[in-house]
Design a protein around this motif. Structure first.
Motif, PDB file in Angstrom:
ATOM      1  N   VAL A 186       0.802  -1.215   0.000  1.00 55.54           N
ATOM      2  CA  VAL A 186       0.000   0.000   0.000  1.00 55.54           C
ATOM      3  C   VAL A 186       0.844   1.279   0.000  1.00 55.54           C
ATOM      4  N   LEU A 187       2.059   1.189   0.494  1.00 61.03           N
ATOM      5  CA  LEU A 187       2.916   2.390   0.481  1.00 61.03           C
ATOM      6  C   LEU A 187       3.776   2.451  -0.768  1.00 61.03           C
ATOM      7  N   ASN A 188       3.486   1.559  -1.715  1.00 67.39           N
ATOM      8  CA  ASN A 188       4.228   1.490  -2.967  1.00 67.39           C
ATOM      9  C   ASN A 188       5.729   1.349  -2.739  1.00 67.39           C
ATOM     10  N   PRO A 189       6.134   0.255  -2.081  1.00 67.30           N
ATOM     11  CA  PRO A 189       7.559   0.088  -1.796  1.00 67.30           C
ATOM     12  C   PRO A 189       8.328  -0.401  -3.022  1.00 67.30           C
ATOM     13  N   ASP A 190       9.649  -0.313  -2.934  1.00 68.67           N
ATOM     14  CA  ASP A 190      10.493  -0.870  -3.987  1.00 68.67           C
ATOM     15  C   ASP A 190      10.895  -2.301  -3.655  1.00 68.67           C
ATOM     16  N   LEU A 191      10.897  -2.586  -2.360  1.00 71.45           N
ATOM     17  CA  LEU A 191      11.377  -3.897  -1.913  1.00 71.45           C
ATOM     18  C   LEU A 191      10.357  -4.504  -0.959  1.00 71.45           C
ATOM     19  N   ILE A 192      10.072  -5.792  -1.175  1.00 68.08           N
ATOM     20  CA  ILE A 192       9.228  -6.500  -0.212  1.00 68.08           C
ATOM     21  C   ILE A 192      10.004  -7.702   0.294  1.00 68.08           C
ATOM     22  N   ILE A 193      10.037  -7.829   1.619  1.00 71.91           N
ATOM     23  CA  ILE A 193      10.664  -8.998   2.211  1.00 71.91           C
ATOM     24  C   ILE A 193       9.552  -9.949   2.594  1.00 71.91           C
ATOM     25  N   ALA A 194       9.585 -11.136   2.025  1.00 73.46           N
ATOM     26  CA  ALA A 194       8.541 -12.110   2.302  1.00 73.46           C
ATOM     27  C   ALA A 194       9.140 -13.225   3.139  1.00 73.46           C
ATOM     28  N   ASP A 195       8.726 -13.287   4.392  1.00 73.38           N
ATOM     29  CA  ASP A 195       9.296 -14.273   5.308  1.00 73.38           C
ATOM     30  C   ASP A 195       8.410 -15.515   5.318  1.00 73.38           C
ATOM     31  N   GLU A 196       8.781 -16.514   4.561  1.00 71.50           N
ATOM     32  CA  GLU A 196       8.016 -17.753   4.431  1.00 71.50           C
ATOM     33  C   GLU A 196       6.536 -17.465   4.185  1.00 71.50           C
ATOM     34  N   PRO A 197       6.200 -16.717   3.151  1.00 70.54           N
ATOM     35  CA  PRO A 197       4.816 -16.276   3.014  1.00 70.54           C
ATOM     36  C   PRO A 197       3.838 -17.394   2.675  1.00 70.54           C
ATOM     37  N   VAL A 198       4.327 -18.506   2.177  1.00 69.64           N
ATOM     38  CA  VAL A 198       3.380 -19.550   1.763  1.00 69.64           C
ATOM     39  C   VAL A 198       3.534 -20.836   2.555  1.00 69.64           C
ATOM     40  N   SER A 199       4.443 -20.857   3.515  1.00 71.25           N
ATOM     41  CA  SER A 199       4.708 -22.150   4.163  1.00 71.25           C
ATOM     42  C   SER A 199       3.559 -22.593   5.054  1.00 71.25           C
ATOM     43  N   ALA A 200       2.646 -21.666   5.409  1.00 76.33           N
ATOM     44  CA  ALA A 200       1.522 -22.070   6.250  1.00 76.33           C
ATOM     45  C   ALA A 200       0.286 -22.410   5.416  1.00 76.33           C
ATOM     46  N   LEU A 201       0.453 -22.443   4.093  1.00 78.90           N
ATOM     47  CA  LEU A 201      -0.724 -22.619   3.233  1.00 78.90           C
ATOM     48  C   LEU A 201      -0.724 -23.989   2.541  1.00 78.90           C
ATOM     49  N   ASP A 202      -1.905 -24.372   2.086  1.00 78.76           N
ATOM     50  CA  ASP A 202      -2.027 -25.589   1.285  1.00 78.76           C
ATOM     51  C   ASP A 202      -1.282 -25.419  -0.027  1.00 78.76           C
ATOM     52  N   VAL A 203      -0.893 -26.545  -0.612  1.00 70.68           N
ATOM     53  CA  VAL A 203      -0.081 -26.459  -1.818  1.00 70.68           C
ATOM     54  C   VAL A 203      -0.812 -25.735  -2.947  1.00 70.68           C
ATOM     55  N   SER A 204      -2.114 -26.020  -3.117  1.00 75.49           N
ATOM     56  CA  SER A 204      -2.845 -25.393  -4.226  1.00 75.49           C
ATOM     57  C   SER A 204      -2.922 -23.880  -4.012  1.00 75.49           C
ATOM     58  N   ILE A 205      -3.103 -23.472  -2.742  1.00 75.28           N
ATOM     59  CA  ILE A 205      -3.190 -22.044  -2.459  1.00 75.28           C
ATOM     60  C   ILE A 205      -1.818 -21.399  -2.560  1.00 75.28           C
ATOM     61  N   GLN A 206      -0.785 -22.164  -2.194  1.00 80.03           N
ATOM     62  CA  GLN A 206       0.586 -21.677  -2.356  1.00 80.03           C
ATOM     63  C   GLN A 206       0.814 -21.201  -3.782  1.00 80.03           C
ATOM     64  N   ALA A 207       0.397 -22.049  -4.734  1.00 81.33           N
ATOM     65  CA  ALA A 207       0.633 -21.719  -6.139  1.00 81.33           C
ATOM     66  C   ALA A 207      -0.083 -20.427  -6.514  1.00 81.33           C
ATOM     67  N   GLU A 208      -1.324 -20.257  -6.024  1.00 78.91           N
ATOM     68  CA  GLU A 208      -2.067 -19.031  -6.334  1.00 78.91           C
ATOM     69  C   GLU A 208      -1.336 -17.802  -5.804  1.00 78.91           C
TER      70      GLU A 208
END
Lengths: 444, 394
Positions: A186-208
């Motif tokens: 929302v602040l229009n950053p240049d860099l996003i740090i994603a700390d394990e953003p999908v490891s808590a999700l189901d595999v199908s949702i991970q892909a999305e």
């Protein structure tokens, strides 16, 4: 070469361990111990490693959620590019030296997505307000304007504008991660740090979620630092990957090269852990025994030598690699006093009558995967001698004896960085002779 | 919806926006200020410009006097309205959710209705009913539908049949030994009970939350000292302290409330501290910190709201203790006998228990029901105000 968006140099984060009445510092957990990497504009760098190797600490130090102990994080986003170093060697864009105003500006340039979607939203705040909070903090006091921006953004991440007033508990994990993306964006950053953003999700949702991240990255020219322990996710989304082990980066390079031609034994082990869809493929997995050593007291030399399957044999020794690994493990266990000879005796006795000494010896060999006789006569003698001492209940002597007789160069020398190809570096002693380590070109 | 076409997040020019936005007052705070201001002026007028014995509202011809307790009570009502009731209206989704959860607990719903009656009675009652007057002629009238031996009341207002005096609707719950209407006195007692409930809750919550979050966020030796101070507060013999103050200064209702709430926040502070420590580890706090929010903003915006909803339960369970304590003190004859509380009414009727039990029973039952209702309510709030636990169990 244009300057990278983010340039991390020798970043360290040590947690002091205090004890006693006066809280004196008795040691430090070296969670991150001197890592360096660059992220170009629009690039995705993966940071991969086991749990507890310091990935998340690295992330929170880079974004200054925690104050790093030392090192430099140069952030050239926010139109702060093309700055040159001050005469005293400090960099004007060094995040670790930012004052409050500059830090506030940095917050608009770099944001973060967290691992656990269930705890990354305030349960008592509607998701619209949670996303809009950032706008408010940065001075947008017009409520309607905030709402318009957030509603637009919610639609962009695949939700609807009417979700603005809903609360976190009304969303699924995947939807929350979309909202987390919106909050990071929302602040229009240049860099996003994603700390394990999908490891808590189901595999199908991970892909999305991964494809959403990919689309957004392309649309807004984002750079990503993507932290994960899952090599297949890394392969899907990253351009380059850095492999971390116990607070250090052991190998860094383009993702294709790392996957096809891993240089560091630890990377090999990680790669072999990816499950293959082919049912006939044999599980050629390299099994890493033991746990990650404590960062309070990391192993000397190469930090991976306590678990490495390719640990180097000293000059003049040439035995089966499994035997060598077994010998080192045996030495380690004896030295730390973790071998209880009585316990071994009982284990053997469980099979039948009173165990003889030779049966106990065989059991120890079996336990450490050491063959009947070690190919090298000197080592064989050392092993028998040590086992004799153990059988005499003299574990201390056995430990001292073993530590004198069995040594690996890996435990003595810290590996230098070896450059295999432009952009592809690793830190392993086995490569030391192969290519002279030239100074890191970015390390000027 | 959008006021400026459809502005996108990446078109905002941040250098344009000053950071003055952080000092914006919410509508709630504006409302609070606007309502508190006249009250404060009235309080100043009452204490500075008119005599002690002049009624506060003489200037508009009303014969009503406001004590300090009344001013503070109204202030807490404003607080509750602007920061508790209005947010419920502003966030209808959350309110509906809470209500759905709360509704499952039937006894709690009944309790809330009862407390609503006590609340409204306490606020409106004294305005529409005149204070009970001493009328020795009508002493000991029995409640309606019941009868007593003719000789008990001085003169029987209702009809006398077979030597028994029957109660009338004029005095639905009977009268006391001084001929005061028990029902009116109970309604006046509601005001006192609500005053005790609201003011103590406000004091305990304010000190407890401030102290607890400060302690949690300071850490180190500051935390240590603050928590040891809480230990002192918790182990302080409040009752003896109150007796001491009573003998030196004399004890009114205000004194009771102040003394007991100033020594009752220890547990709340401790609870708030542990709760804020656990909340500050949550990822949404990290997210808020990297948004650039200052520590104050994080505490005010995330920690306090999350802590507050969990201590509402604790506070709700604290109120019955105060009510009961007030009644006990009144019954023992310690305290201000001019305060028309339920406890005083019970105390006034205890010598007549054998032939006029309604003087004790009526306020006793009301007190019992109120305390029971607060306990039920507290339990139900604990379940209702915990959406994350609900989400996890799904």
């Amino acid at each position: 070469m244009t300057e990278p968006l983010l340039s991390v140099r020798d970043l360290k984060k040590h947690y002091p361990i205090r004890k006693g009445l006066f809280n004196r510092q008795v040691g430090a957990a070296r969670a991150v111990d001197g890592i360096s990497f660059d992220i170009e504009e629009g690039e995705t760098l993966g940071l991969v490693g086991e749990s507890g190797c310091g990935k998340s600490t690295a992330a929170s130090s880079v974004i200054r959620l925690e104050e790093p102990t030392s090192g430099e994080v140069v952030f050239n986003g926010n139109g702060r590019g093309s700055a040159s170093r001050n005469p005293d060697g400090t960099h004007p864009n060094d995040v670790t030296e930012f004052d409050d105003d500059e830090l506030m500006q940095f917050r608009r340039g770099a944001q973060m997505i967290f691992q656990d979607p269930s705890s990354s939203f305030d349960p008592r705040m509607s998701v619209g307000s949670a996303v809009g909070e950032l706008l408010k903090v940065h001075g947008m006091s017009d409520r309607h304007r905030r709402r318009a921006i957030v509603e637009d953004l919610l639609e962009r991440v695949g939700l609807s504008a009417s979700d603005f007033d809903r609360y976190p508990h009304e969303f699924s994990g995947g939807q929350k991660q979309r909202i987390a993306l919106a909050r990071a964006l929302v602040l229009n950053p240049d860099l996003i740090i994603a700390d394990e953003p999908v490891s808590a999700l189901d595999v199908s949702i991970q892909a999305e979620i991964l494809s959403l991240i990919d689309d957004l990255q392309e649309e807004f020219g984002l750079s990503l630092l993507f932290i994960s322990h899952d090599m297949s996710v890394i392969r899907q989304i990253c351009d380059r990957v850095a492999v971390m082990y116990l607070g250090e980066i052991v190998e860094i390079g383009p993702v294709e090269e790392i996957f096809t031609d891993p240089q560091h034994p630890y990377t090999e082990a990680l790669l072999s852990s990816i499950p293959t869809p082919d049912p006939r493929a044999s599980i050629g997995g390299i099994e890493l025994k033991g746990t990650v050593p404590s960062p309070t007291n990391p192993p000397s030399g190469c930090r991976f030598h306590t678990r490495c399957h390719k640990v180097i044999q000293p000059d003049g020794v040439d035995i089966d690699q499994d035997d060598w690994r077994g010998l080192l493990n045996f030495r380690e266990k004896v030295m730390t006093g973790e071998i209880d000879i009585e316990q071994v005796r009982e284990n053997v006795a469980a099979g039948g009558n009173d165990p003889t000494d030779s049966e106990v010896r065989a059991e120890i060999r079996r336990e450490f995967d050491i063959s009947e006789t070690v190919a090298d006569p000197d080592l064989e003698e050392t092993l028998s001698e040590a086992m004799n001492l153990l059988l005499d209940d003299n574990a201390e002597m056995a430990g001292e004896f073993l530590s004198d007789e069995i040594t690996t160069p890996c435990a003595q020398t810290e590996p230098e960085t070896t450059v295999h190809a432009p952009d592809h570096e690793s830190a392993c002693l086995r490569h030391e002779g192969r290519a002279a380590a030239e100074p890191n070109p970015a390390d000027d | 919806m959008a006021t400026e076409g459809s502005e996108r997040f990446d078109q905002v020019d941040w250098s344009d926006l000053s950071r003055s936005g952080r000092f914006d007052l919410s509508i709630n705070s504006i409302g609070m200020l606007l309502t508190t201001l006249p009250l404060a002026l009235l309080a100043v007028y009452d204490t500075q410009f008119i005599g002690d014995r002049t009624p506060t509202f003489e200037f508009i011809g009303l014969d009503r006097t406001f004590e300090a307790v009344d001013f503070f009570f109204i202030f807490t009502l404003f607080l509750a309205f602007w920061y508790l009731v209005l947010p419920l209206y502003q966030n209808p989704r959350m309110t509906r959710y809470y209500w759905k959860e709360f509704r499952r607990n039937r006894p709690a719903v009944v309790s809330m209705v009862w407390l609503g009656i006590v609340f409204v009675g306490g606020i409106i009652g004294p305005l529409v009913m005149s204070a009970p007057q001493q009328e020795l002629l009508v002493a000991y009238q029995p409640p309606v539908f019941t009868s007593v031996v003719e000789s008990t009341p001085a003169t029987c207002v209702g009809e006398v049949m077979n030597g028994r005096c029957h109660g009338t609707w004029e005095y639905p719950l009977g009268t006391t030994n001084a001929g005061r209407d028990v029902f009116t006195m109970i309604v006046y007692g509601m005001t006192i009970s609500m005053q005790i409930a609201f003011i103590t809750t406000t004091i305990v919550a304010t000190i407890g939350i401030t102290f607890g979050t400060l302690s949690a966020y300071s850490g180190g030796w500051v935390d240590e000292i603050m928590m040891r101070f809480v230990d002192i507060i918790l182990s302080f013999p409040t009752f003896l302290m109150f007796l001491l103050i009573l003998y030196i200064y004399g004890g009114g209702l205000g004194m009771f409330i102040v003394v007991f709430s100033l020594f009752a926040w220890g547990g709340t502070a401790r609870y708030v501290r542990s709760k804020s420590l656990s909340i500050s580890e949550e990822e949404f706090i990290k997210a808020s910190r990297i948004s650039g929010a200052s520590t104050y903003q994080v505490i005010r915006g995330h920690v306090v709201p999350n802590v507050a909803s969990s201590i509402i339960t604790q506070l709700t369970l604290l109120i019955p203790g105060f009510l009961l304590f007030e009644a006990q003190l009144a019954f023992l004859g310690v305290g201000d006998s001019t305060v028309p509380s339920w406890g005083q009414l019970i105390s006034a009727g205890r010598s007549d228990l054998s032939y006029a039990p309604w003087i004790v029973l009526a306020p006793g039952i009301v007190l019992f029901l109120t305390i029971l209702a607060f306990n039920f309510l507290g339990d139900a709030l604990l379940d209702a105000l915990n959406p994350e636990a609900e989400a996890e169990s799904e």
